[in-house]
Write an enzyme that holds these catalytic residues in place. Sequence first.
Site, short mmCIF file in Angstrom:
data_model
loop_
_atom_site.label_atom_id
_atom_site.label_comp_id
_atom_site.label_asym_id
_atom_site.label_seq_id
_atom_site.Cartn_x
_atom_site.Cartn_y
_atom_site.Cartn_z
N ARG A 39 28.55 30.76 7.73
CA ARG A 39 28.47 29.31 7.59
C ARG A 39 27.06 28.84 7.97
O ARG A 39 26.75 28.62 9.14
CB ARG A 39 29.52 28.63 8.48
CG ARG A 39 29.54 27.10 8.36
CD ARG A 39 30.60 26.50 9.30
NE ARG A 39 30.68 25.06 9.16
CZ ARG A 39 29.88 24.20 9.79
NH1 ARG A 39 28.92 24.63 10.60
NH2 ARG A 39 30.03 22.89 9.61
N SER A 111 39.92 23.98 4.02
CA SER A 111 40.17 23.19 5.22
C SER A 111 41.19 22.11 4.87
O SER A 111 40.98 21.34 3.93
CB SER A 111 38.87 22.52 5.70
OG SER A 111 37.93 23.50 6.06
N LYS A 140 30.65 21.17 15.57
CA LYS A 140 30.52 20.39 14.34
C LYS A 140 30.06 18.99 14.66
O LYS A 140 30.69 18.29 15.44
CB LYS A 140 31.85 20.36 13.58
CG LYS A 140 32.15 21.63 12.82
CD LYS A 140 33.35 21.49 11.92
CE LYS A 140 32.99 20.86 10.60
NZ LYS A 140 34.10 20.88 9.63
#
Length: 210
Positions: A39, A111, A140
Amino acid sequence: MNKEDLLLYFIMGSNNTSGHPSEVLEKAIKGGITCFQFREKGVGALEGKEKEKLGRELQSICKNHQIPFIVNDDTELAILLEADGIHVGQDDEPVEDIKKKCPSSMIIGVSAKTLKEAKEAERQGADYIGTGPMFATSTKEDAEAPIGSQGIQTLRKQGIKLPIVGIGGINKSNAKEVIDAGAEGVSLISAISQASDPEKAASELKNRLT
């Protein structure tokens, strides 16, 4: 991909660790992670050829250890690298479109926080869903309010059969709670990527889950 592969699902990009991502990943694998997601997003993330180069490096490590290698939200890169899978969010490309572009063998994770999102992921043919945030998280930048492990219990009670991975704020003290709620696995970033000893961190997490 087997459900067992989702048990300890490690996510990392170059900006999630102060160590070299390759070294961190090697240690995490030694510690017992079962899946890896590349990611490369957010402040200071690599782009273009640099991103591809790091992706290849991390994929090679995963291949050597038979660990599934998933690319986050970059269908082109996932196809280019012939990754084992791709993971997308609600604002990314729809599963139906990804399926048209990617080999049928490619795992697709989505997600999904709400029952509606989970049902849609199931309908479109996703292989698993990531749901959360389970607990408060600082990794995040745009993290929403935590849904807690009861969020997973609700999805199960409402008939969601897809494998579920809990994400967000998970560490060794609360990881088992997520599995007990009905998830197949836990996914985490900083609990391993920012640990002073990633191998030990992964090993301690694995021991809590098995």
